[in-house]
Scaffold this motif. Structure first.
Motif, short mmCIF file in Angstrom:
data_model
loop_
_atom_site.label_atom_id
_atom_site.label_comp_id
_atom_site.label_asym_id
_atom_site.label_seq_id
_atom_site.Cartn_x
_atom_site.Cartn_y
_atom_site.Cartn_z
N ALA A 47 69.74 -10.75 55.09
CA ALA A 47 70.63 -10.00 55.97
C ALA A 47 70.08 -8.59 56.22
O ALA A 47 69.53 -7.96 55.31
CB ALA A 47 72.02 -9.90 55.37
N GLU A 48 70.24 -8.12 57.45
CA GLU A 48 69.80 -6.78 57.83
C GLU A 48 70.98 -5.86 58.14
O GLU A 48 70.81 -4.64 58.16
CB GLU A 48 68.88 -6.86 59.06
CG GLU A 48 67.59 -7.63 58.85
CD GLU A 48 66.61 -6.89 57.95
OE1 GLU A 48 66.82 -5.67 57.74
OE2 GLU A 48 65.64 -7.52 57.47
N PHE A 49 72.16 -6.45 58.39
CA PHE A 49 73.32 -5.65 58.77
C PHE A 49 74.57 -6.19 58.08
O PHE A 49 74.65 -7.38 57.75
CB PHE A 49 73.53 -5.68 60.29
CG PHE A 49 72.38 -5.10 61.06
CD1 PHE A 49 72.34 -3.75 61.37
CD2 PHE A 49 71.34 -5.93 61.49
CE1 PHE A 49 71.28 -3.22 62.08
CE2 PHE A 49 70.29 -5.39 62.20
CZ PHE A 49 70.25 -4.04 62.50
N TYR A 50 75.53 -5.26 57.90
CA TYR A 50 76.82 -5.62 57.35
C TYR A 50 77.91 -5.11 58.30
O TYR A 50 77.88 -3.94 58.73
CB TYR A 50 77.03 -5.00 55.97
CG TYR A 50 78.44 -5.15 55.45
CD1 TYR A 50 78.94 -6.40 55.12
CD2 TYR A 50 79.28 -4.04 55.30
CE1 TYR A 50 80.24 -6.55 54.64
CE2 TYR A 50 80.57 -4.18 54.81
CZ TYR A 50 81.04 -5.45 54.48
OH TYR A 50 82.32 -5.58 54.02
N CYS A 51 78.84 -6.02 58.65
CA CYS A 51 79.95 -5.65 59.52
C CYS A 51 81.18 -5.42 58.66
O CYS A 51 81.68 -6.35 58.02
CB CYS A 51 80.20 -6.74 60.56
SG CYS A 51 81.62 -6.37 61.62
#
Length: 325
Positions: A47-51
């Motif tokens: 994963a590169e992003f967290y929402c």
């Protein structure tokens, strides 16, 4: 402090593979989160992003689709990992009691400086005066985890070096074992060669003695046969000239016959005792006794060596100890 760091390292290192989806292939580092949509399709993708709105993680591809659908959601990339949640696997691992794996750690015993689950408190800390809920303890300043992280990483590096050294040590031990097997076989061959030479020498002595005695007996046998034939000849000759009136021949014949009879009687006296010749072998008791006292072909020695300058490719070995087994 060192023992504490070692315990933390053991816990982290043993679970460095929380699941195949969280471990980078061919790497020792733990992937903290995988892309949530990719995992739903059984794909392992970092994963590169967290929402924060969706409470999900996205890789570089999935974040584009997410952005089209939810453009106003609050997103945090790798530069803002401090705002990412703690991985579930890490939380479960950290909070799990070492003694009672089905229990979570909830308390701390100050008397024993031990983390405790409810079962630990019931079984081992009922008499302790200072058993406090961790939720009460964390109201103060948080522990310095950055330095702890650096310390444990340094410890990890040193342990990895030690592991590599131990792997080399095991390989060296295996190689020395094969070499010593060969040496034992060579020693046995040398002993076999020595025994073979001793056997050949003894056999040569036996053959020489046999040849000598056989020749001596053959010589005596030839004398017996000769005397037997000559006495028969003289007996026949005397019988032929009896009452023939040949005084001169009779005189000569009687003298020769008496001489031959004398020779035969002397030979019979010398060999009056009947004998039976044979050869015997008496093994050297010293050889057998010496070999029987030996417990093996040699002694097995265990040698320890110290590696000096572990970071130097030209490592130096020094003998530290040697013992026989």
């Amino acid at each position: 402090m060192y023992r504490f760091l070692l315990n933390i390292y053991n816990k982290v290192f043993k679970t460095a593979t929380f699941s195949e989806s969280t471990v980078s292939k061919g790497s020792d580092s733990v992937i903290d989160f995988c892309c949530s949509p990719c995992q739903e399709h059984n794909i392992d993708q970092w994963a590169e992003f967290y929402c924060e709105n969706c409470l999900k993680f996205y890789c570089g591809k999935c974040i584009n689709l997410h952005g089209h659908l939810f453009g106003k959601h609050e997103m945090y990339g790798r530069g803002d990992t401090s705002k990412w949640p703690v991985p579930t696997e890490v939380k479960d691992f950290i909070q799990k009691c070492d003694l009672h794996e089905e229990q979570s750690i909830e308390m701390f015993c100050d008397d024993h400086s031990q983390l405790c689950c409810r079962k630990c408190v019931f079984l081992n800390h009922r008499q302790c005066a200072e058993v406090t809920l961790i939720s009460e303890l964390v109201k103060g300043p948080p522990p310095e985890l950055q330095q702890l992280s650096r310390d444990i990483q340094s410890l990890h590096v040193e342990l990895k070096k030690l592991q590599n050294n131990w792997d080399i040590n095991i390989q060296s031990l295996k190689a020395s074992y094969k070499k010593q097997l060969h040496e034992i076989g060579q020693t046995r061959q040398k002993i076999n060669t020595i025994l073979d030479e001793m056997e050949k020498t003894t056999m040569k002595e036996l053959d020489a003695r046999m040849t000598s005695l056989k020749a001596s007996l053959k010589s005596d046998l030839d004398k017996i046969i000769k005397l037997k034939n000559e006495t028969k000849q003289f007996g026949d000759a005397i019988h032929a000239i009896v009452d023939k009136g040949k005084e001169e021949i009779a005189f000569i014949a009687s003298k020769k016959c008496l001489e031959k009879m004398k020779q035969s009687e002397n030979f019979l006296k010398q060999n009056s005792v009947q004998i039976k010749s044979s050869l015997t072998f008496h093994a050297d008791a010293n050889v057998q006794q010496y070999l029987s006292k030996l417990s093996g072909l040699g002694k097995i020695a265990f040698v320890t060596k110290e590696l000096v300058h572990l970071d130097d490719p030209d490592q130096v070995f020094t003998v530290q100890g040697k013992s026989s087994m």
